[in-house]
Write a protein that holds these residues in place. Sequence first.
Motif, PDB file in Angstrom:
ATOM      1  N   VAL A   3       0.971  -1.179   0.002  1.00 33.03           N
ATOM      2  CA  VAL A   3       0.101   0.030  -0.135  1.00 33.03           C
ATOM      3  C   VAL A   3       0.724   1.156   0.135  1.00 33.03           C
ATOM      4  O   VAL A   3       1.759   1.180   0.706  1.00 33.03           O
ATOM      5  CB  VAL A   3      -0.978   0.073   1.173  1.00 33.03           C
ATOM      6  CG1 VAL A   3      -1.551   1.315   1.499  1.00 33.03           C
ATOM      7  CG2 VAL A   3      -1.943  -1.002   1.170  1.00 33.03           C
ATOM      8  N   ASN A   4       0.387   2.103  -0.896  1.00 35.41           N
ATOM      9  CA  ASN A   4       1.184   3.342  -1.019  1.00 35.41           C
ATOM     10  C   ASN A   4       0.919   4.282   0.272  1.00 35.41           C
ATOM     11  O   ASN A   4      -0.207   4.553   0.549  1.00 35.41           O
ATOM     12  CB  ASN A   4       0.790   4.296  -2.206  1.00 35.41           C
ATOM     13  CG  ASN A   4       1.552   5.419  -2.461  1.00 35.41           C
ATOM     14  OD1 ASN A   4       2.314   5.696  -1.322  1.00 35.41           O
ATOM     15  ND2 ASN A   4       1.575   5.890  -3.670  1.00 35.41           N
ATOM     16  N   LEU A   7      -1.166   7.384   0.453  1.00 35.28           N
ATOM     17  CA  LEU A   7      -2.603   7.064   0.238  1.00 35.28           C
ATOM     18  C   LEU A   7      -3.506   7.113   1.696  1.00 35.28           C
ATOM     19  O   LEU A   7      -4.486   7.427   1.744  1.00 35.28           O
ATOM     20  CB  LEU A   7      -2.928   5.999  -0.586  1.00 35.28           C
ATOM     21  CG  LEU A   7      -2.305   6.190  -2.054  1.00 35.28           C
ATOM     22  CD1 LEU A   7      -2.627   4.914  -2.808  1.00 35.28           C
ATOM     23  CD2 LEU A   7      -3.076   7.297  -2.798  1.00 35.28           C
ATOM     24  N   LEU A   8      -2.654   6.571   2.743  1.00 37.88           N
ATOM     25  CA  LEU A   8      -3.280   6.683   3.993  1.00 37.88           C
ATOM     26  C   LEU A   8      -3.339   8.141   4.753  1.00 37.88           C
ATOM     27  O   LEU A   8      -4.126   7.994   5.884  1.00 37.88           O
ATOM     28  CB  LEU A   8      -2.546   5.793   4.989  1.00 37.88           C
ATOM     29  CG  LEU A   8      -2.293   4.036   4.676  1.00 37.88           C
ATOM     30  CD1 LEU A   8      -1.389   3.198   5.253  1.00 37.88           C
ATOM     31  CD2 LEU A   8      -3.594   3.558   5.017  1.00 37.88           C
ATOM     32  N   PRO A  10      -5.218  10.682   3.930  1.00 38.61           N
ATOM     33  CA  PRO A  10      -6.848  10.866   4.301  1.00 38.61           C
ATOM     34  C   PRO A  10      -7.478  10.291   5.306  1.00 38.61           C
ATOM     35  O   PRO A  10      -8.224  10.828   6.160  1.00 38.61           O
ATOM     36  CB  PRO A  10      -7.496  10.584   2.849  1.00 38.61           C
ATOM     37  CG  PRO A  10      -6.318  10.765   1.909  1.00 38.61           C
ATOM     38  CD  PRO A  10      -4.993  10.187   2.576  1.00 38.61           C
ATOM     39  N   LEU A  11      -7.049   8.800   5.304  1.00 44.73           N
ATOM     40  CA  LEU A  11      -7.681   8.063   6.456  1.00 44.73           C
ATOM     41  C   LEU A  11      -7.317   8.618   7.676  1.00 44.73           C
ATOM     42  O   LEU A  11      -8.061   8.572   8.684  1.00 44.73           O
ATOM     43  CB  LEU A  11      -7.339   6.510   6.061  1.00 44.73           C
ATOM     44  CG  LEU A  11      -7.822   5.328   7.022  1.00 44.73           C
ATOM     45  CD1 LEU A  11      -9.519   5.589   6.981  1.00 44.73           C
ATOM     46  CD2 LEU A  11      -7.242   4.233   6.877  1.00 44.73           C
ATOM     47  N   PHE A  14      -8.794  11.765   8.766  1.00 45.83           N
ATOM     48  CA  PHE A  14     -10.445  11.213   9.051  1.00 45.83           C
ATOM     49  C   PHE A  14     -10.302  10.878  10.628  1.00 45.83           C
ATOM     50  O   PHE A  14     -11.115  11.132  11.323  1.00 45.83           O
ATOM     51  CB  PHE A  14     -10.840  10.382   8.230  1.00 45.83           C
ATOM     52  CG  PHE A  14     -12.252  10.082   8.471  1.00 45.83           C
ATOM     53  CD1 PHE A  14     -13.346  11.186   8.471  1.00 45.83           C
ATOM     54  CD2 PHE A  14     -12.646   8.758   8.945  1.00 45.83           C
ATOM     55  CE1 PHE A  14     -14.502  10.511   8.803  1.00 45.83           C
ATOM     56  CE2 PHE A  14     -13.866   8.443   9.268  1.00 45.83           C
ATOM     57  CZ  PHE A  14     -14.901   9.326   9.188  1.00 45.83           C
TER      58      PHE A  14
ATOM     59  N   LEU B 327     -12.554   5.545   2.521  1.00 46.52           N
ATOM     60  CA  LEU B 327     -10.871   5.929   2.442  1.00 46.52           C
ATOM     61  C   LEU B 327     -10.072   4.696   2.864  1.00 46.52           C
ATOM     62  O   LEU B 327      -8.862   4.747   2.232  1.00 46.52           O
ATOM     63  CB  LEU B 327     -10.588   6.889   3.727  1.00 46.52           C
ATOM     64  CG  LEU B 327     -11.276   8.389   3.661  1.00 46.52           C
ATOM     65  CD1 LEU B 327     -11.414   9.182   4.911  1.00 46.52           C
ATOM     66  CD2 LEU B 327     -10.649   8.971   2.270  1.00 46.52           C
ATOM     67  N   THR B 328     -10.437   3.661   3.718  1.00 45.57           N
ATOM     68  CA  THR B 328      -9.557   2.415   3.645  1.00 45.57           C
ATOM     69  C   THR B 328      -9.419   1.916   2.378  1.00 45.57           C
ATOM     70  O   THR B 328      -8.534   1.516   1.714  1.00 45.57           O
ATOM     71  CB  THR B 328     -10.124   1.573   4.586  1.00 45.57           C
ATOM     72  OG1 THR B 328     -10.417   2.270   5.792  1.00 45.57           O
ATOM     73  CG2 THR B 328      -9.174   0.254   5.179  1.00 45.57           C
ATOM     74  N   TYR B 330      -9.827   3.167  -0.489  1.00 44.91           N
ATOM     75  CA  TYR B 330      -8.995   3.921  -1.242  1.00 44.91           C
ATOM     76  C   TYR B 330      -7.735   3.618  -1.053  1.00 44.91           C
ATOM     77  O   TYR B 330      -6.805   3.746  -2.036  1.00 44.91           O
ATOM     78  CB  TYR B 330      -9.205   5.602  -1.096  1.00 44.91           C
ATOM     79  CG  TYR B 330      -8.519   6.435  -1.732  1.00 44.91           C
ATOM     80  CD1 TYR B 330      -8.717   6.908  -3.083  1.00 44.91           C
ATOM     81  CD2 TYR B 330      -7.499   7.022  -1.154  1.00 44.91           C
ATOM     82  CE1 TYR B 330      -7.843   7.630  -3.683  1.00 44.91           C
ATOM     83  CE2 TYR B 330      -6.684   8.116  -1.599  1.00 44.91           C
ATOM     84  CZ  TYR B 330      -6.877   8.228  -3.168  1.00 44.91           C
ATOM     85  OH  TYR B 330      -5.920   9.088  -3.560  1.00 44.91           O
ATOM     86  N   ALA B 331      -7.188   3.648   0.047  1.00 51.51           N
ATOM     87  CA  ALA B 331      -5.789   3.438   0.446  1.00 51.51           C
ATOM     88  C   ALA B 331      -5.438   2.211  -0.392  1.00 51.51           C
ATOM     89  O   ALA B 331      -4.077   2.238  -0.472  1.00 51.51           O
ATOM     90  CB  ALA B 331      -5.565   3.505   1.948  1.00 51.51           C
TER      91      ALA B 331
END
Lengths: 183, 659
Positions: A3-4, A7-8, A10-11, A14, B327-328, B330-331
């Motif tokens: 996983v890049n 990209l985490l 935003p999560l 949140f 979002l998960t 998406y990641a």
Amino acid sequence: MTVNKSLLIPLAVFVMLVTVLAFGFRLDDPHYLPSELIAKPFPEFKLRDLHDPDRILTVDDIKGSVSLVNVWATWCPNCVLEHPELMRISREEDLPLYGVNYNDESPKAIGWLERYENPFQFNIVDNKGILAIDLGVYGAPETFVVDKHGVIQYRHVGPVSREIWNHEILPVIELLRNQAGEG
Amino acid sequence: MIAELGHFSLIPALGLSVCLTVLPATGVYLRQANLMRLTGSLSAGLFVFVLFSIACLGNAFLTDDFSVAYVARNSNSALPVQYKISAIWGAHEGSFLLWSLVMAGWTLAVSQFSNGLTLDMRARVLSVMGALSVGFILFILLTSNPFDRILPVYPAEGSDLNPVLQDFGLIVHPPMLYMGYVGFAVPFAFAIATLTSGKLDSAWARWSRPWTNLAWSFLTVGITLGSWWAYYELGWGGWWFWDAVENASFMPWLVGTALVHSLAATEKRGVFKSWTVLLAIFAFSFSLLGAFLVRSGVLTSVHAFAVDPERGLFILAFLTLVIGGSLTLYAIKATGIKSDAGFEWTGRETLLLVNNILLIVAAGAVLLGTIYPLIYEALTDGKKISVGPPYFNTVFVPVVMLLFLVMAVAPASRWRSTPVEKFFKEQLLPGGGSFAVVAILVFFLAARFEPVVVLVVGVAAWIVVNLIRDLIGKVRHKSNKIVALFRQPVSYYGMLLGHLGIAISITGVCLTVYFSEEKDVRMAPGDVVELSGYEVKFKGVKKVRGPNYLADRGEIEITRARQPVVILFPEKRFYQAAQNMMTEADIDPGLFRDLYVALGDPIDDTAWAVRVQYKPFVRWVWFGGLFIGLGGIVTLIDRRYRAVRMRTSAAVETVGAMP
């Protein structure tokens, strides 16, 4: 699968946001706040008198005897509902009532008091809601029992009725008076 | 009995939305086309049952059934009939029912107008939308039932709709706003569907673009109406308050604006794919977040819905599930998405990226200001603070000024790369000229010279000049220029309208902020006060009776250089049922200025406190908003989308066949 990491982001943001919301939510639980404020000194303020805009009121003006501080506004229907009971208290009970006119327009507020009669010794103009925020008000009306040293001893959210007065507010006031008598 | 039918019909609606979530998704998993084909009928059924439910609530209002608690709280037998209908969404429970109806409506629309989609994609999209409906309908059934009865002793008369809400603005503002909020569920569902399918090509941008534009247009118009309504109804002449609830609608709009632009770049150039997916998730997340902030009672606001911790908890859980889940996803899934085309830093793509970043920063700033009281409380162990307009103005204005600058020059840029030197040379005249002309106009026409006004209105003029230059550039070399104008794609005109709208709005905002004049005066009959060149004469107050209120009606004559301009009748209304006073301002509207008069309170027998305001260009704020919304709607009739739909349906077979 890799996983890049970026990209985490935003999560992660949140999750932080939800934490704050959940926390704020817990704080504003109506059962939580009153105990928080009880036995704390009434917050400091420097605000104008509704009927005498040149007079600046401070927390010292509500000290000296056990008093009721009522947060009200002209836009609040429940304030009309509780008004007759406040009038009765001002006539029959030996206790000063002070108003905090909250998020309101002063000319409107003066008109309202003329229309319904004024139970208050004076009204603190809190048109920006500063004092209300310090008091943790969620909406008008709210009523605080303040002792003679200016310490909040009880808080009631919602309109005051005869029932509430007899069962919740009066016992607190009597207790305070007895303590004062003994001390 | 009918109210109970309304309540019960939500149960089949819930059942259908569960089916809509599960069955098509199962169909996708098992590759069963017949399960995937159920989307159409399930969406239609869902819509019908929710529609029936809200019709039952409407019936309770129209027949004055005060045994229904919601009706008793929000209506009155003397309430005019149009307000009885709009009272359906006048408070929390009913407005959420409307929200669910709008959700079902969008779901039905997607199921009906998605012929270009593959069966697989349509099943995925509608399954996501069905899941959202499950959440919304459960929320009503568990925490916010508008059909609760007060039995056995129910009031003979209702306590009336809040007078502030008895107005045309409230009839149309919430439905528009909800169409926008909930409409963002469509690009959201497309984004999730695309992520789960793993086929993140630019086709999904082409599919979701018209839906996004439509939802965004509704939101634009909804916010504009809200601002207009606040202006004439709340009685103090303001049109934006940075109130928590306004912010709750403004944040999705800002993110939605970013999405509209980034979708354009994704569709046209195949860039920002991953970012656009994220924005689609964000836009809907902000809608949900807004719903939470408004309805949980964590923030106090003038819009205050009834506070109930259970509701807040439900929405918070729903929010966590939906946004956290997406979002998960998406990641995990967005890893390894590549753009189809590269671009240089001078390309139009860069400007669009800057536009997106600035819009997100603006939305983030508004979010921070809105929830800062909560953060502060959490960090200081219970101390409270409120964040007011000064914060928002300080943070928000510089960011959007930068945005407007980018917007002004963007039409002159080119995709991929722009020749920088030529670009600056060409912009010298339009830019410099706009500022110079505006400076001269302000110097000669305005009450005083304000450098900030020159800056802001100058940028607005620059935006317009470059739009016109761009349009001329498109037809200049064509032999028949008129035909060439008609040959431009409709969506291009949509863009022109939208940008023109922004220029109109910022001009209005700036001029009304800087040149408004306001006087609060005591006036006895015959008194005259001078305001911005007008003479305002108070002629006295009469008692009048409305359908459900009594009013003091003032008569105010306004003249300019002794020539009559208008006679205004501001009112002070007393609504008996709710025991509520209302200030009903009267306004003489104009393209270049409004005259705004509101009655304060009686001071003695004949004299009244009167507030008079001169508000130049205030209408432009909302005209601009309507242009923006119109611009978005216009893009929908673009032939390209219809043509593209047909082409994609042919193309899907090949796409679908790819591994």
